[in-house]
Enzyme design. Structure first.
Site, short mmCIF file in Angstrom:
data_model
loop_
_atom_site.label_atom_id
_atom_site.label_comp_id
_atom_site.label_asym_id
_atom_site.label_seq_id
_atom_site.Cartn_x
_atom_site.Cartn_y
_atom_site.Cartn_z
N TYR A 102 0.85 -1.19 0.00
CA TYR A 102 0.00 0.00 0.00
C TYR A 102 0.89 1.23 0.00
O TYR A 102 1.90 1.30 0.71
CB TYR A 102 -0.88 0.02 1.25
CG TYR A 102 -1.67 1.31 1.40
CD1 TYR A 102 -2.93 1.44 0.82
CD2 TYR A 102 -1.14 2.40 2.09
CE1 TYR A 102 -3.64 2.62 0.93
CE2 TYR A 102 -1.84 3.58 2.20
CZ TYR A 102 -3.10 3.69 1.62
OH TYR A 102 -3.80 4.85 1.72
N GLU A 190 -3.24 7.59 -4.28
CA GLU A 190 -3.16 6.30 -3.59
C GLU A 190 -2.92 5.17 -4.58
O GLU A 190 -3.56 5.13 -5.63
CB GLU A 190 -4.47 6.06 -2.83
CG GLU A 190 -4.46 4.81 -1.97
CD GLU A 190 -5.82 4.56 -1.32
OE1 GLU A 190 -5.97 4.87 -0.13
OE2 GLU A 190 -6.71 4.04 -2.02
#
Ligand code: GDP
Ligand code: MN
Length: 380
Positions: A102, A190
């Site tokens: 992530y 993101e």
């Protein structure tokens, strides 16, 4: 403003952040064609909607033959994800996944800088990781004056990897993503998951970006990507008429002059256990035309059960406002109860004018609010 994954990935590619080849499609036949043009054995079909959690909702499917591409594309194009119908899908070369990471950069108001977040728990619900194992998300403040020099990006990359090849790759991705954010005035970028493939390369498999609305005028190219939701369309329409309108989802429609008074009105509705349907500041002078427009805006919302009009007459006189309301309600045909509270210059005169109308007239703000809440509950 949010953009789609395929649009974010185009920006990524322009900033040298690794992504797989992709083709956007509107029909299953286009997807089959895209599969042959990509000329790879395995592709992923991905619903393009402005919301996350597509994987869990059945919006992401792998396919390794034209038949499967067609069947899966048809399946995805038929569904809704969080109430949003899927009208297009991205066909992209599938990444071979060894591990999912992530990565994100967000503007952090507390430190007045960008915050870089990295985690080895990618792919899954990051909110869940943040909630149950927050220590597994590494956070680094990016100094706005220093930016992302090598020593910094390498140091932070060591939180995920030890292999220098991967350190250098991640370091490059961090620099590129930060540069992209700065140059486009993004508030969030993101990559979840950032995928490590079996041959030890990193690739952005998902991409999410949000931009600062107030800076869009500096980025006309990005502004053209804006696809308003139904609510956003209404807010824009209201803005064109000189109102500030925000939909909130409750049942008491509010029409107020002045932003501070509008906030106070919503607070009071909440205090009396009601739910405001919206924030609406109709601004200064309240002529009848304005009231008609504002009422139409409120009545478009099918959740609205009561309308609460809260006007402070300062320079605008309350008798003028009352006459404007009477004139407006000659044109508006509705069974929805309307509560009016007028205060300020000539308030008695204003209230007297409304006495014989259908409107419920209150003297104070709390009286008006209680009336509106009770009318919404049908106990008035
Ligand atoms: P989201 O559910 O909206 O966040 O969509 P993502 O693009 O993040 O995809 C969700 C999940 O689908 C990923 O975490 C992967 O497990 C899987 N997935 C997506 N793309 C690929 C791919 O190229 N190859 C493989 N093997 N799995 C993928
Ligand atoms: Mn994702």
């Amino acid at each position: 403003m949010k953009i789609h994954e395929y649009q974010a990935k185009e920006l990524f590619a322009a900033y040298d952040i690794p992504v797989k080849k992709q083709i956007l499609c509107y029909t299953a036949d286009e997807a089959v064609d895209a599969y042959s043009r990509l000329n790879v054995p395995l592709v992923v079909l991905k619903a393009q909607v402005l919301t996350g959690g597509r994987g869990k909702a059945g919006g992401i499917k792998l396919a390794d033959s034209p038949e499967k591409v067609k069947a899966n594309a048809e399946a995805i194009l038929g569904i809704k994800i969080k109430d949003i119908p899927v009208d297009r899908i991205l066909v992209t070369e599938a990444a071979d996944i060894k591990k999912e990471y992530y990565m994100s950069i967000v503007v952090d108001r507390n430190t007045k800088s960008a915050l870089l977040m990295l985690s080895s728990d990618g792919g899954v619900d990051i909110e869940e990781v943040a909630h149950s194992t927050p220590e597994r998300i590494y956070k680094f403040q990016i100094d706005p004056l220093l930016g992302t020099p090598d020593f910094f990006t390498r140091k932070v990359a060591f939180s995920l990897f030890t292999d220098i090849k991967l350190i250098n790759q991640l370091s490059h991705i961090i620099k590129s993503l930060y540069k992209l954010m700065l140059e486009t005035d993004a508030s969030l970028a993101e990559i979840n998951p950032l995928v490590l493939t079996p041959d030890d390369t990193l690739v952005a498999v998902d991409a999410k970006m949000t931009f600062d609305d107030n800076a869009l005028y500096r980025h006309p190219q990005i502004a053209t990507l804006f696809e308003p939701t139904e609510e956003e369309k209404k807010e824009k329409e209201a803005k064109a008429k000189g109102f500030s309108y925000v939909h909130l989802g409750g049942e008491i429609g509010c029409m107020v002059n002045g932003a501070g008074l509008a906030m106070a009105t919503m607070d009071l509705i909440k205090r009396y256990r009601g739910k405001p349907a919206n924030f609406l500041d109709i601004g200064g002078s309240s002529n009848s035309e304005k009231v008609v427009h504002a009422m139409k805006l409120l009545l478009q919302d099918s959740d609205v059960k009561v309308v609460l009009i809260n006007i402070f007459g300062g320079i605008t006189r309350c008798d003028d406002v009352a006459n404007g309301l009477l004139k407006a309600f000659e044109q508006i045909d509705t069974d929805i109860p309307v509560v009016v509270r007028l205060t300020g210059t000539n308030e008695e005169l204003g209230r007297a004018l409304l006495k014989d109308s259908k409107l419920y007239v209150a003297n104070t703000m709390s009286e008006a609010t209680r009336m509106a809440v009770n009318l919404a509950l049908k106990t008035y």
